[in-house]
Design a protein around this motif. Structure first.
Motif, PDB file in Angstrom:
ATOM      1  N   GLN A 166       0.820  -1.202   0.000  1.00 55.91           N
ATOM      2  CA  GLN A 166       0.000   0.000   0.000  1.00 55.91           C
ATOM      3  C   GLN A 166       0.861   1.261   0.000  1.00 55.91           C
ATOM      4  OE1 GLN A 166      -3.478   0.471  -0.140  1.00 55.91           O
ATOM      5  NE2 GLN A 166      -3.316  -1.648  -0.840  1.00 55.91           N
ATOM      6  N   THR A 167       1.976   1.214   0.702  1.00 55.35           N
ATOM      7  CA  THR A 167       2.857   2.385   0.736  1.00 55.35           C
ATOM      8  C   THR A 167       3.495   2.642  -0.619  1.00 55.35           C
ATOM      9  OG1 THR A 167       3.314   2.008   3.078  1.00 55.35           O
ATOM     10  CG2 THR A 167       4.840   3.428   1.893  1.00 55.35           C
ATOM     11  N   PHE A 168       3.952   1.588  -1.279  1.00 58.17           N
ATOM     12  CA  PHE A 168       4.458   1.758  -2.644  1.00 58.17           C
ATOM     13  C   PHE A 168       3.379   2.360  -3.539  1.00 58.17           C
ATOM     14  CE2 PHE A 168       7.916  -1.324  -1.731  1.00 58.17           C
ATOM     15  CZ  PHE A 168       8.955  -0.691  -2.376  1.00 58.17           C
ATOM     16  N   ALA A 169       2.160   1.854  -3.439  1.00 59.62           N
ATOM     17  CA  ALA A 169       1.087   2.319  -4.313  1.00 59.62           C
ATOM     18  C   ALA A 169       0.716   3.768  -4.027  1.00 59.62           C
ATOM     19  CB  ALA A 169      -0.136   1.417  -4.147  1.00 59.62           C
ATOM     20  N   GLN A 170       0.664   4.142  -2.763  1.00 55.82           N
ATOM     21  CA  GLN A 170       0.246   5.492  -2.384  1.00 55.82           C
ATOM     22  C   GLN A 170       1.304   6.537  -2.712  1.00 55.82           C
ATOM     23  OE1 GLN A 170      -0.759   5.415   1.768  1.00 55.82           O
ATOM     24  NE2 GLN A 170      -2.573   4.167   1.475  1.00 55.82           N
ATOM     25  N   THR A 171       2.570   6.195  -2.537  1.00 60.98           N
ATOM     26  CA  THR A 171       3.640   7.185  -2.656  1.00 60.98           C
ATOM     27  C   THR A 171       4.376   7.124  -3.987  1.00 60.98           C
ATOM     28  OG1 THR A 171       5.331   5.733  -1.703  1.00 60.98           O
ATOM     29  CG2 THR A 171       4.016   7.058  -0.166  1.00 60.98           C
ATOM     30  N   ARG A 172       4.210   6.006  -4.718  1.00 63.60           N
ATOM     31  CA  ARG A 172       4.953   5.774  -5.966  1.00 63.60           C
ATOM     32  C   ARG A 172       6.459   5.802  -5.716  1.00 63.60           C
ATOM     33  NH1 ARG A 172       0.946   4.173  -9.464  1.00 63.60           N
ATOM     34  NH2 ARG A 172       2.072   4.909 -11.280  1.00 63.60           N
ATOM     35  N   ALA A 173       6.883   5.382  -4.548  1.00 64.43           N
ATOM     36  CA  ALA A 173       8.296   5.396  -4.179  1.00 64.43           C
ATOM     37  C   ALA A 173       9.051   4.261  -4.851  1.00 64.43           C
ATOM     38  CB  ALA A 173       8.443   5.284  -2.662  1.00 64.43           C
ATOM     39  N   ASP A 174      10.372   4.394  -4.866  1.00 68.90           N
ATOM     40  CA  ASP A 174      11.261   3.337  -5.350  1.00 68.90           C
ATOM     41  C   ASP A 174      11.626   2.359  -4.247  1.00 68.90           C
ATOM     42  OD1 ASP A 174      12.002   4.036  -8.176  1.00 68.90           O
ATOM     43  OD2 ASP A 174      12.596   5.901  -7.229  1.00 68.90           O
ATOM     44  N   ALA A 175      11.568   2.814  -3.012  1.00 69.56           N
ATOM     45  CA  ALA A 175      11.972   1.996  -1.873  1.00 69.56           C
ATOM     46  C   ALA A 175      11.148   2.380  -0.656  1.00 69.56           C
ATOM     47  CB  ALA A 175      13.462   2.180  -1.583  1.00 69.56           C
ATOM     48  N   VAL A 176      10.979   1.418   0.230  1.00 70.06           N
ATOM     49  CA  VAL A 176      10.212   1.615   1.455  1.00 70.06           C
ATOM     50  C   VAL A 176      10.995   1.014   2.612  1.00 70.06           C
ATOM     51  CG1 VAL A 176       8.151   0.829   2.698  1.00 70.06           C
ATOM     52  CG2 VAL A 176       7.937   1.699   0.367  1.00 70.06           C
ATOM     53  N   PHE A 177      10.954   1.687   3.764  1.00 62.73           N
ATOM     54  CA  PHE A 177      11.544   1.110   4.966  1.00 62.73           C
ATOM     55  C   PHE A 177      10.710   1.544   6.163  1.00 62.73           C
ATOM     56  CE2 PHE A 177      13.880   5.079   4.139  1.00 62.73           C
ATOM     57  CZ  PHE A 177      13.696   5.765   5.341  1.00 62.73           C
ATOM     58  N   ALA A 178      11.037   1.013   7.349  1.00 61.84           N
ATOM     59  CA  ALA A 178      10.249   1.291   8.545  1.00 61.84           C
ATOM     60  C   ALA A 178      11.127   1.108   9.776  1.00 61.84           C
ATOM     61  CB  ALA A 178       9.032   0.375   8.584  1.00 61.84           C
ATOM     62  N   ASP A 179      10.489   0.964  10.937  1.00 58.05           N
ATOM     63  CA  ASP A 179      11.217   0.766  12.187  1.00 58.05           C
ATOM     64  C   ASP A 179      11.407  -0.728  12.448  1.00 58.05           C
ATOM     65  OD1 ASP A 179      11.043   3.507  12.411  1.00 58.05           O
ATOM     66  OD2 ASP A 179       9.359   3.449  13.814  1.00 58.05           O
ATOM     67  N   LEU A 180      12.334  -1.007  13.376  1.00 59.55           N
ATOM     68  CA  LEU A 180      12.678  -2.390  13.691  1.00 59.55           C
ATOM     69  C   LEU A 180      12.833  -2.529  15.197  1.00 59.55           C
ATOM     70  CD1 LEU A 180      15.160  -4.733  11.948  1.00 59.55           C
ATOM     71  CD2 LEU A 180      15.658  -4.111  14.309  1.00 59.55           C
ATOM     72  N   LEU A 181      12.463  -3.688  15.709  1.00 55.44           N
ATOM     73  CA  LEU A 181      12.632  -3.972  17.127  1.00 55.44           C
ATOM     74  C   LEU A 181      13.589  -5.155  17.274  1.00 55.44           C
ATOM     75  CD1 LEU A 181      11.296  -2.693  19.680  1.00 55.44           C
ATOM     76  CD2 LEU A 181       9.852  -4.738  19.773  1.00 55.44           C
ATOM     77  N   VAL A 182      14.675  -4.940  18.016  1.00 56.39           N
ATOM     78  CA  VAL A 182      15.590  -6.034  18.347  1.00 56.39           C
ATOM     79  C   VAL A 182      15.074  -6.688  19.624  1.00 56.39           C
ATOM     80  CG1 VAL A 182      17.963  -6.695  18.892  1.00 56.39           C
ATOM     81  CG2 VAL A 182      17.521  -4.807  17.299  1.00 56.39           C
TER      82      VAL A 182
END
Length: 316
Positions: A166-182
């Motif tokens: 959905q994020t790719f579709a909404q933003t038309r971005a080339d790459a997507v990232f987010a937060d991570l929990l160790v």
């Protein structure tokens, strides 16, 4: 204590109002001249590929593009089942799971075979390390979007890949990232470190700071055009690739303000002082090779901030 079921502090991406939409970089999409299209299609992986302008070739979101998730593993019987199950639990219907095993001597292959009905492709053969395994997976992939989920990692919710698409579709971005929990290696309910990606921008690569690699998804075409993981790096090939993609080539990116991945502690880059020294040496090299000025003293300044990640906890 944070459990896998309550890591998200935002609502589903598709339900957000415009003011809370996924964050997107301000990079413009360059265009490609028609005469270069055939040349790009034939271009192979190179250490320093030519920088062509290009046309963004994102599929229309109505097509529900296939997402290829690559799991590199070697002797990972302890946790591989959790990674596989977290992918099988995803609600997004078009997922291709590829497992590249480096010739494990434990029960890894038996686990893969036991879950074969949920795995699209897998191989088990000696390789040159984790980055070589990732490259093999990318070459096997047929999806429009590619992401990595190592054998020790897992998705904490069933809507992770839905959010990514959905994020790719909404933003038309080339790459997507987010937060991570160790999380604890043997107790995934134990929070060890919160890797917050909200302050990232390409200018931070010179400070030794990148988005969490396990949360990074990009279009497969960019691996073909810009090159795969560099196998002459021991620890920081992921840093080099993100530097090359996001800083040197300026791919447009979007951030999902959620935790997308739980990663078990004890990775190779954080095992001891020697590993950290090698990591920082390779980061300096990665920056230099991608035209970013930095130095070892500058990288060492990141550690006070990094220590805060062991204290901070995600909201919600």
């Amino acid at each position: 204590m944070l459990t896998p079921s309550n890591t998200s502090s935002k609502s589903d991406v598709s339900q957000r109002e415009p003011e809370s939409s996924p964050e997107r970089s301000s990079e413009n999409f360059p265009k490609i001249a028609p005469e270069h299209m055939q040349e790009l299609a034939q271009e192979q992986t190179q250490e320093h590929p030519r920088e062509h302008p290009r046309e963004h070739s994102w599929e229309h979101p109505q097509k529900q593009p296939r997402v290829s998730i690559i799991t590199a593993v070697l002797n990972g019987e302890a946790h591989l089942s959790d990674a596989i199950q977290s992918i099988r639990d995803q609600t997004y219907p078009h997922i291709e799971h590829i497992i590249v095993d480096g010739g494990s001597k434990d029960g890894t292959v038996s686990i893969i075979q036991a879950h074969a009905d949920g795995i699209s492709r897998w191989i088990s053969e000696p390789d040159q390390g984790i980055y070589d395994a990732m490259n093999k997976g990318i070459r096997m992939a047929t999806g429009t979007i590619v992401g990595m989920l190592n054998a020790d990692d897992f998705y904490p919710r069933s809507d992770v890949i839905h959010d990514v698409v959905q994020t790719f579709a909404q933003t038309r971005a080339d790459a997507v990232f987010a937060d991570l929990l160790v999380v604890g290696r043997n107790d995934p309910r134990k929070v060890v470190r919160f890797y917050d990606s909200s302050d990232f921008h390409p200018g931070r690569f010179c400070q030794g700071w990148m988005p969490p690699h396990p949360t990074f998804f990009t279009l497969r075409e960019h691996y073909i055009r810009l090159g795969f993981y560099r196998t002459d790096y021991r620890i920081a090939a992921d840093y080099e690739l993100l530097t090359r993609f996001l800083a040197r080539h300026g791919l447009a990116y979007a951030r999902i303000p959620k935790i997308l991945v739980h990663m078990r502690s004890g990775g190779v880059s954080s095992r001891n002082l020697k590993s950290n020294w090698v990591l920082n040496q390779e980061i300096v090299r990665a920056c230099k090779e991608n035209n970013i000025r930095t130095s070892m003293p500058r990288l060492l300044c990141k550690y006070p901030r990094k220590l805060l990640e062991y204290v901070r906890r995600p909201k919600g």
